[in-house]
Write a protein that holds these residues in place. Structure first.
Motif, mmCIF file in Angstrom:
data_model
loop_
_atom_site.group_PDB
_atom_site.id
_atom_site.type_symbol
_atom_site.label_atom_id
_atom_site.label_comp_id
_atom_site.label_asym_id
_atom_site.label_seq_id
_atom_site.Cartn_x
_atom_site.Cartn_y
_atom_site.Cartn_z
ATOM 1 N N THR A 11 6.924 13.432 6.073
ATOM 2 C CA THR A 11 6.685 13.240 4.639
ATOM 3 C C THR A 11 5.286 12.684 4.440
ATOM 4 O O THR A 11 4.920 11.686 5.056
ATOM 5 N N GLU A 12 4.527 13.326 3.570
ATOM 6 C CA GLU A 12 3.168 12.873 3.300
ATOM 7 C C GLU A 12 3.188 11.788 2.219
ATOM 8 O O GLU A 12 3.636 12.015 1.098
ATOM 9 N N TYR A 13 2.721 10.617 2.576
ATOM 10 C CA TYR A 13 2.608 9.488 1.647
ATOM 11 C C TYR A 13 1.166 9.366 1.180
ATOM 12 O O TYR A 13 0.241 9.526 1.974
ATOM 13 N N ARG A 14 0.983 9.095 -0.099
ATOM 14 C CA ARG A 14 -0.338 8.728 -0.614
ATOM 15 C C ARG A 14 -0.489 7.225 -0.433
ATOM 16 O O ARG A 14 0.473 6.471 -0.566
ATOM 17 N N TYR A 56 3.490 -2.442 -1.802
ATOM 18 C CA TYR A 56 4.848 -1.936 -1.806
ATOM 19 C C TYR A 56 4.853 -0.477 -1.378
ATOM 20 O O TYR A 56 3.836 0.202 -1.397
ATOM 21 N N CYS A 57 6.045 -0.031 -1.000
ATOM 22 C CA CYS A 57 6.250 1.335 -0.561
ATOM 23 C C CYS A 57 7.312 1.950 -1.452
ATOM 24 O O CYS A 57 8.400 1.401 -1.588
ATOM 25 N N ILE A 101 2.397 4.518 -1.047
ATOM 26 C CA ILE A 101 2.181 3.153 -0.579
ATOM 27 C C ILE A 101 1.056 2.582 -1.428
ATOM 28 O O ILE A 101 0.000 3.201 -1.563
ATOM 29 N N VAL A 102 1.305 1.416 -2.005
ATOM 30 C CA VAL A 102 0.315 0.747 -2.845
ATOM 31 C C VAL A 102 -0.067 -0.568 -2.194
ATOM 32 O O VAL A 102 0.804 -1.337 -1.774
ATOM 33 N N GLU A 105 3.620 -2.035 5.023
ATOM 34 C CA GLU A 105 4.158 -1.013 4.114
ATOM 35 C C GLU A 105 4.454 0.288 4.844
ATOM 36 O O GLU A 105 5.409 0.994 4.509
ATOM 37 N N ILE A 106 3.662 0.612 5.856
ATOM 38 C CA ILE A 106 3.928 1.813 6.651
ATOM 39 C C ILE A 106 5.242 1.679 7.411
ATOM 40 O O ILE A 106 6.002 2.648 7.536
#
Length: 114
Positions: free
Chosen positions: A5-8, A28-29, A36-37, A66-67
């Motif tokens: 899954t690609e997370y920004r 946070y995630c 992910i912020v 967060e990762i």
């Protein structure tokens, strides 16, 4: 990419992100977006660092944390902890993995088992 899954990864101003500010979080995630912020650590009203190196270490530590949440979410452990229903993960475990993983990876690499 977290388990396919690609997370920004985005930097948000703490004062402009209600999730950060209302919870006093640094990051946070959100697996639903997936996102992910991390808070903008240049915001001197909310963060103080003695130097850029200290800020960089804190940023990397927060991002690793967060990762780990993202890996747990994508592994099917999104809401798997009854004692932490609001967060979904036990934060001590997440911190431990995030903090110790670079050391574990170093040992694995030196042993050629990575």
């Amino acid at each position: 990419m977290i388990l396919g899954t690609e997370y920004r990864i985005e930097i948000h101003k703490w004062s402009e992100d209600s999730e950060l500010s209302k919870n006093s979080w640094v990051g946070y995630c959100c697996c639903d977006l997936p996102l992910i912020v991390i808070a903008d650590l240049d915001d001197e009203e909310h963060f103080h660092f003695d130097n850029e190196e200290e800020k960089d270490v804190y940023f990397k530590s927060s991002l690793r944390h967060e990762i780990i949440h993202a890996f747990l979410n994508e592994s099917g452990l999104k809401d798997n902890f009854e004692h932490v229903p609001r967060m979904g993960h036990e934060e001590t475990m997440v911190d431990w993995i995030a903090n110790q993983f670079p050391k574990i990876a170093d040992v694995y690499e030196k042993l050629g088992i990575l």
